[in-house]
Design a protein around this motif. Structure first.
Motif, PDB file in Angstrom:
ATOM      1  N   ASP A   1       0.805  -1.226   0.000  1.00 39.35           N
ATOM      2  CA  ASP A   1       0.000   0.000   0.000  1.00 39.35           C
ATOM      3  C   ASP A   1       0.837   1.276   0.000  1.00 39.35           C
ATOM      4  O   ASP A   1       0.330   2.346  -0.356  1.00 39.35           O
ATOM      5  N   LYS A   2       2.102   1.196   0.400  1.00 37.60           N
ATOM      6  CA  LYS A   2       2.923   2.412   0.410  1.00 37.60           C
ATOM      7  C   LYS A   2       3.197   2.929  -0.999  1.00 37.60           C
ATOM      8  O   LYS A   2       3.588   4.082  -1.181  1.00 37.60           O
ATOM      9  N   TYR A   3       2.983   2.075  -2.020  1.00 38.69           N
ATOM     10  CA  TYR A   3       3.162   2.495  -3.412  1.00 38.69           C
ATOM     11  C   TYR A   3       1.828   2.904  -4.047  1.00 38.69           C
ATOM     12  O   TYR A   3       1.806   3.326  -5.201  1.00 38.69           O
ATOM     13  N   CYS A   4       0.738   2.773  -3.308  1.00 32.66           N
ATOM     14  CA  CYS A   4      -0.591   3.086  -3.857  1.00 32.66           C
ATOM     15  C   CYS A   4      -0.770   4.599  -3.969  1.00 32.66           C
ATOM     16  O   CYS A   4      -0.545   5.337  -3.016  1.00 32.66           O
ATOM     17  N   ILE A   5      -1.194   5.047  -5.147  1.00 29.75           N
ATOM     18  CA  ILE A   5      -1.391   6.483  -5.376  1.00 29.75           C
ATOM     19  C   ILE A   5      -2.845   6.817  -5.723  1.00 29.75           C
ATOM     20  O   ILE A   5      -3.189   7.968  -5.951  1.00 29.75           O
ATOM     21  N   GLY A   6      -3.690   5.796  -5.787  1.00 29.85           N
ATOM     22  CA  GLY A   6      -5.090   6.052  -6.109  1.00 29.85           C
ATOM     23  C   GLY A   6      -5.936   4.799  -5.947  1.00 29.85           C
ATOM     24  O   GLY A   6      -5.460   3.688  -6.143  1.00 29.85           O
ATOM     25  N   VAL A   7      -7.195   5.008  -5.567  1.00 30.72           N
ATOM     26  CA  VAL A   7      -8.119   3.894  -5.383  1.00 30.72           C
ATOM     27  C   VAL A   7      -9.412   4.200  -6.119  1.00 30.72           C
ATOM     28  O   VAL A   7     -10.002   5.272  -5.958  1.00 30.72           O
ATOM     29  N   GLY A   8      -9.839   3.261  -6.960  1.00 29.74           N
ATOM     30  CA  GLY A   8     -11.089   3.409  -7.693  1.00 29.74           C
ATOM     31  C   GLY A   8     -12.055   2.303  -7.314  1.00 29.74           C
ATOM     32  O   GLY A   8     -11.788   1.493  -6.431  1.00 29.74           O
ATOM     33  N   GLY A   9     -13.191   2.278  -8.016  1.00 29.28           N
ATOM     34  CA  GLY A   9     -14.202   1.288  -7.695  1.00 29.28           C
ATOM     35  C   GLY A   9     -13.787  -0.130  -8.025  1.00 29.28           C
ATOM     36  O   GLY A   9     -14.217  -1.080  -7.362  1.00 29.28           O
ATOM     37  N   THR A  10     -12.954  -0.298  -9.040  1.00 31.47           N
ATOM     38  CA  THR A  10     -12.589  -1.644  -9.477  1.00 31.47           C
ATOM     39  C   THR A  10     -11.099  -1.944  -9.331  1.00 31.47           C
ATOM     40  O   THR A  10     -10.682  -3.074  -9.567  1.00 31.47           O
ATOM     41  N   ALA A  11     -10.299  -0.942  -8.969  1.00 30.49           N
ATOM     42  CA  ALA A  11      -8.849  -1.159  -8.970  1.00 30.49           C
ATOM     43  C   ALA A  11      -8.128  -0.183  -8.053  1.00 30.49           C
ATOM     44  O   ALA A  11      -8.685   0.838  -7.642  1.00 30.49           O
ATOM     45  N   LYS A  12      -6.870  -0.515  -7.766  1.00 25.40           N
ATOM     46  CA  LYS A  12      -5.949   0.393  -7.103  1.00 25.40           C
ATOM     47  C   LYS A  12      -4.839   0.738  -8.086  1.00 25.40           C
ATOM     48  O   LYS A  12      -4.470  -0.094  -8.921  1.00 25.40           O
ATOM     49  N   VAL A  13      -4.305   1.950  -7.993  1.00 20.84           N
ATOM     50  CA  VAL A  13      -3.224   2.372  -8.882  1.00 20.84           C
ATOM     51  C   VAL A  13      -1.953   2.548  -8.053  1.00 20.84           C
ATOM     52  O   VAL A  13      -1.970   3.176  -6.984  1.00 20.84           O
ATOM     53  N   TYR A  14      -0.856   1.993  -8.556  1.00 24.26           N
ATOM     54  CA  TYR A  14       0.427   2.025  -7.855  1.00 24.26           C
ATOM     55  C   TYR A  14       1.476   2.736  -8.707  1.00 24.26           C
ATOM     56  O   TYR A  14       1.470   2.621  -9.939  1.00 24.26           O
ATOM     57  N   LYS A  15       2.350   3.442  -8.028  1.00 27.82           N
ATOM     58  CA  LYS A  15       3.522   4.022  -8.689  1.00 27.82           C
ATOM     59  C   LYS A  15       4.651   3.007  -8.564  1.00 27.82           C
ATOM     60  O   LYS A  15       5.066   2.659  -7.453  1.00 27.82           O
ATOM     61  N   VAL A  16       5.127   2.522  -9.720  1.00 28.24           N
ATOM     62  CA  VAL A  16       6.125   1.455  -9.720  1.00 28.24           C
ATOM     63  C   VAL A  16       7.331   1.885 -10.542  1.00 28.24           C
ATOM     64  O   VAL A  16       7.195   2.233 -11.717  1.00 28.24           O
TER      65      VAL A  16
END
Length: 310
Positions: free
Chosen positions: A37-52
């Motif tokens: 979760d420390k790489y998570c930059i956004g949360v939507g209804g169907t997915a999470k977005v990560y900066k990798v």
């Protein structure tokens, strides 16, 4: 597993994984520490977005589908396939690039170019971000979205309807150029088909006709674009203003009344003229009658003519 073979490896280091999906998968999981979760930059209804950030490559935005103990939900799979289907068909400088995707039971994700400044919604909500989005920059943001939609509606065969144009789905690069993102509910218009579907999108941006018809057309995106333009001008969602417009016989609103008061009034006549045109275009896009709304090609033509005349 990955697309875009035409791009050279020097332009896209991610392409080195085109023929080795297993390596790509392992590198992303490792770099994100198994999607910590420390790489998570956004949360939507169907997915999470990560900066990798992959060592030796660039930074990517990785959109990982939500899953349950039973596996990936059917709705999430539909969103995933919609996004892949749409983005593998289009290439435009103002549409976020999809570099690749992975569909596995354990981890299913899409890999995009990373947008350093995040969403337009977040920038406008921030006092500092709003001031950084000066009038000239806001003009360019509107033009970028207009060009992307015109390309999708008029240059793609068959046309692609985004269905969720909103400030949260407009991403900004390091130089604040606008990119349309999130094609999870996009629809490719099929010839000889009714193109009916369920209502989907972001509340406050939905075209009013969707309450009584399920037919999706380009005019739905155009209405959402009208809302977005006013939001860019005002610095906030124009909900109450739109409600008043729908119940008023007059569509005349002084420009000064719709400009974000966190910025100083524009001093350049060129910028004033461009902002006035954008206000006028937004009001025509918000017409309650879909057939009265302009096409995105017409919108772009007027924006270009205004720029040429200044």
């Amino acid at each position: 597993m990955l697309k875009d073979e035409s791009t050279s490896k020097s332009e896209n280091p991610f392409l080195i994984w085109y023929f080795d999906g297993e390596t790509m998968f392992e590198d992303i999981v490792e770099a994100s520490e198994n999607f910590d979760d420390k790489y998570c930059i956004g949360v939507g209804g169907t997915a999470k977005v990560y900066k990798v950030e992959i060592p030796g490559a660039q930074v990517f935005a990785v959109k990982k589908l939500r899953s349950t103990v039973e596996g990936i939900e059917t709705e999430n799979i539909k969103s995933f396939t919609n996004e892949v289907a749409a983005l593998t068909k289009i290439r435009h400088r103002n549409i976020v690039k999809l570099f690749g995707f992975c569909f596995q039971e354990e981890h299913s994700f899409l890999v995009y170019e990373f947008m350093e400044r995040g969403s337009l919604a977040d920038m406008l909500c921030s006092e500092e971000g709003a001031k950084e989005l000066d009038w000239a920059t806001r003009v360019q943001v509107v033009k970028g979205v207009a060009y992307a939609l015109s390309y999708m509606h008029c240059d793609c065969v068959p046309p692609i309807i985004h269905r969720d144009i909103s400030s949260k789905n407009i991403l900004l690069s390091s130089d604040l150029e606008a990119y349309v993102s999130d094609f999870g509910i996009a629809k490719i218009l099929k010839p000889n088909s009714s193109n009916w579907t369920t209502i989907a999108g972001t509340y406050g941006y939905l075209a009013p006709e969707l309450t009584y018809t399920m037919a999706v057309t380009e005019k739905c995106d155009i209405y959402s674009f009208g809302v977005l333009v006013l939001e860019v001008l005002m610095g906030k969602h124009p909900g109450e203003l739109i409600t008043n417009l729908h119940y008023s016989t007059s569509t005349s609103i002084p420009l000064k009344d719709v400009l974000d008061d966190r910025l100083s009034p524009p001093t350049s006549q060129k910028i004033v003229d461009e902002l006035a045109l954008m206000q006028s275009l937004s009001l025509s896009c918000l017409s309650a009658a879909p057939q009265s709304r302009p096409t995105m090609r017409s919108v772009c033509r007027q924006l270009e003519m205004q720029a040429a005349n200044n």
